[in-house]
Design an enzyme around this catalytic site. Sequence first.
Site: not given
Length: 211
Positions: A110, A158, A190
């Site tokens: 991320s 995601d 995610h």
Amino acid sequence: MSKKYIVVQQPAQPEQLILLFHGVGDSAAGMAPVGSHFAQVFPQALVVSIDGPFASGMGSGRQWFSVQGITEQGRQGRIDEVMPEFIATVRHWQQQSGLGARQTALVGFSQGTIMSLEGVKVQPQLAGQVIGFSGRFATLPQQPITDVAVHLIHGEQDGVIPVGQATAAARCLTALGASVTLDLDANTGHGINQPMLARAIAHLRQDFAGN
């Protein structure tokens, strides 16, 4: 330089350097288990999980830059502000290990992926490999990134960083002549699952063997 870190593995004479960078609101401790998977496969690698330098604005944990009120237009500026510290962190561990860019892999999740991708975009010879889980560029590169193998790994479900960001990055890098792979996991959001980790390790095994 970020002062907090966890050394996951420290061989006497490291042959590779694997640095892990977490997402917003997480920590070096949260990313360390991912590092353990890499440590098992690469016993001669110095594996370090790095804390973001700032307290997260989203409760507990750490971050490299705030995502509160962030916009597409404003993201790059926030990253540019902290990028010297990110680069200094990578250089510090290269100095500690005695290893250069070709032996250095940046593994991000991320926001950690964003920092890693943006780092190799602006700083030549920063790392030889980037493993980018569930991430993106802030803005797509316009100049070739020719000294790095970039491996993008993303869940198609995601909802935080849409998979389209990864496919756009892969298309852009390919068009610029960069070395890039894109692995998508159809049923993952995610996060990082075992098949995604296995793909990352396979890519890194091939890269390090080529060095």
